[in-house]
Design a protein around this motif. Structure first.
Motif, mmCIF file in Angstrom:
data_model
loop_
_atom_site.group_PDB
_atom_site.id
_atom_site.type_symbol
_atom_site.label_atom_id
_atom_site.label_comp_id
_atom_site.label_asym_id
_atom_site.label_seq_id
_atom_site.Cartn_x
_atom_site.Cartn_y
_atom_site.Cartn_z
ATOM 1 N N ASP A 295 1.502 1.722 -3.539
ATOM 2 C CA ASP A 295 0.230 2.066 -4.178
ATOM 3 C C ASP A 295 -0.130 3.533 -3.934
ATOM 4 O O ASP A 295 -0.515 4.258 -4.863
ATOM 5 N N TYR A 296 0.006 3.990 -2.699
ATOM 6 C CA TYR A 296 -0.383 5.364 -2.373
ATOM 7 C C TYR A 296 0.563 6.391 -2.992
ATOM 8 O O TYR A 296 0.127 7.459 -3.434
ATOM 9 N N PHE B 104 0.820 -1.216 0.000
ATOM 10 C CA PHE B 104 0.000 0.000 0.000
ATOM 11 C C PHE B 104 0.851 1.263 0.000
ATOM 12 O O PHE B 104 0.408 2.301 -0.500
ATOM 13 N N ALA C 50 -0.379 6.635 -6.532
ATOM 14 C CA ALA C 50 -1.609 7.418 -6.676
ATOM 15 C C ALA C 50 -1.324 8.910 -6.583
ATOM 16 O O ALA C 50 -1.920 9.717 -7.309
#
Length: 507
Positions: free
Chosen positions: A156-157, A153, A160
């Motif tokens: 992932d973040y 994550f 993003a």
């Protein structure tokens, strides 16, 4: 039964392989967020009401991501192949989404069903990524679930974040909606395909490897074809919406501006965000109906809020005793067109060449807020702004905004407001009226009469509010008629004004 991933056979050390998986997570997350923002932007551009459309898109996508996560459980046994298929389909779907939605809007006049469909499809595919990537990263090196989730994550973040910043500051202004989405799809396909076909090639049978190579080649070819056809597609879509004589079509960063006609024997027409604002026959009735009733009184100093096209300004300057006309418009591209484009200059009759005109390039709300009372009051204020049902402009129809306008208005001054379509959106129209009255101004709501000497009745839905501190009369005019007393009495009981804290348009 508990699924236990089998250690992968990698062509590189485990540490490097893990880094490559996390790098792919980063790239895929960036692409996924670009798809989300693309759909939100398209929802706003094509259907208006940003808050509602953004809520629909994001809610559907989050729901679909949950569905995708559940469906991905069935692919964990063939995680590498499953991830390759998911990324190929996601790259194609996300990359072509902008073109498909524009096509639905241009040729069928309706993009909402397709918007929901793409939100569902892209959400399911994005949701399937994380479980499959979790399986792949665990196959490289077993670690506790909490640590693996944290690493996954984190990548992932951060991805993003990069995608979220790249969309408004790089992709949209440099490449535009169509090319930006197509390039994102290509990056997505390359990243996903490379990870599976190289790093996890030992997990694939010859048949599976050949299928993934073929799928990715087809996806990249289709995206490349879409990129090559972007120019002709945009031209065809514009002609489908506006006719074959489109001369100028630009997205200024504030709005879409399209100019048609204006050639030999052709009548020029101006469209802002798809709405006809001026042209032949009835189309010029809007500006006359907005401005002229407010000019029936003192009008030495006039303030026009919005109206960068110069058409409301044309009506103001038709009165020779106007000493000063100030236009406050944030869209520099529209102002430039209004000064230089022959067709638009013909429509506004060269209004910006008049020495009485002063232009302020600024947001109307911010300009009024920063304005000093020493600058002097205005006899007439004309609010020629986008439709009040467009959520992004709700602050320009708020109680706070009209309070600033009232402060700039002379004691006996008049305010004219474009208030939307009373027949199509009565709640919006009467909310504008209630909001203007909430700052101590008395109002006369009125509309453009049906029909005209030119025929066609194109302006039947235009509604306006004329306001002043004292009782104001609307004289009978060729184009306008006051909303009847019976209709005024039937206005929605207890209608509250719209404020910055509680915007009430579109409810």
């Amino acid at each position: 039964m508990i699924y236990r991933p089998v250690p992968a056979r990698l062509p590189v050390p485990a540490g490097l392989g893990r880094f490559l998986v996390l790098s792919t997570v980063f790239v895929c997350a960036a692409c996924g967020l670009v798809y989300e923002l693309e759909l939100v932007a398209l929802a706003s551009y094509l259907t208006g009401d940003t808050v509602t459309q953004a809520s629909v898109v994001l809610s559907v996508m989050v729901f679909a991501m949950g569905v995708g996560s559940l469906l991905a459980k069935r692919l964990r046994g063939r995680a590498a192949f499953g991830f390759g298929v998911v990324e190929a389909v996601l790259a194609l779907t996300g990359g072509l989404s902008a073109m498909a939605l524009h096509a639905c809007f241009a040729w069928y006049g309706q993009a909402k069903p397709a918007l929901v469909g793409f939100s569902l499809a892209i959400g399911v595919l994005i949701g399937a990524e994380v479980p499959l990537l979790m399986t792949l990263i665990q196959r490289i090196r077993r670690q506790d679930a909490g640590g693996a989730v944290a690493d996954l994550f984190a990548a992932d973040y951060v991805g993003a974040l990069v995608g979220g910043l790249a969309f408004p500051f790089l992709l949209l202004p440099v490449l535009g909606q169509l090319s930006g989405a197509l390039l994102t799809g290509a990056i997505n396909a390359v990243a996903g395909g490379a990870l599976v076909l190289w790093l996890f090639r030992g997990d694939l049978t010859a048949r599976a490897r050949g299928a993934l190579i073929a799928a990715n080649v087809v996806v990249l070819l289709l995206l490349a074809a879409g990129s090559a056809l972007t120019g002709p597609f945009e031209k065809a879509a514009l002609q489908a919406m506006y006719g074959a004589d489109v001369r100028v079509a630009v997205h200024t960063g504030v709005q879409d501006v399209v100019l048609t006609g204006g050639g030999p024997g052709g009548q020029p027409a101006l469209f802002l965000d798809g709405r006809l604002r001026a042209g032949g026959g009835d189309a010029s009735r809007y500006q006359e109906a907005l401005v002229q009733p407010a000019m029936d009184g003192p009008h030495r100093r006039v303030l026009v809020l919005g109206g960068g096209d110069g058409l409301a300004l044309r009506e103001v300057l038709s009165h020779p005793d106007v000493a000063e006309a100030t236009v406050v418009e944030p869209d520099t591209a529209e102002l430039r067109l209004a000064r230089t484009d022959p067709g638009l200059v013909a429509l506004n009759q060269g209004a910006y060449r008049d020495p009485r005109v002063r232009v302020e390039t600024a947001d109307a709300f911010d300009w009024l807020r920063a304005r000093h009372d020493a600058d002097g009051p205005y006899d007439v204020v004309v609010s020629d702004l986008p439709d009040p049902d467009v959520t992004t402009d709700a602050k320009l129809y708020s109680q706070e905004f009209y309070g600033l306008v009232a402060r700039a208005l002379a004691p006996d001054g008049r305010l004219a407001v474009h208030a939307g379509a009373p027949e199509e959106r009565p709640h919006t129209f009467w909310t504008v009226d209630a909001t203007v009255r909430s700052v101590g101004l008395r109002t006369v709501p009125y509309r453009v009469t049906a029909g005209s000497p030119h025929g066609g009745g194109r302006g039947e839905g235009w509604g306006f509010v004329l306001a002043s501190r004292f009782p104001v009369q609307l004289r009978p005019a060729r184009l306008t008629v006051a909303v009847g007393p019976d209709e005024v009495r039937r206005r929605e009981a207890g209608l509250l004004p719209s404020t910055l804290m509680h915007p009430r348009y579109g409810q």
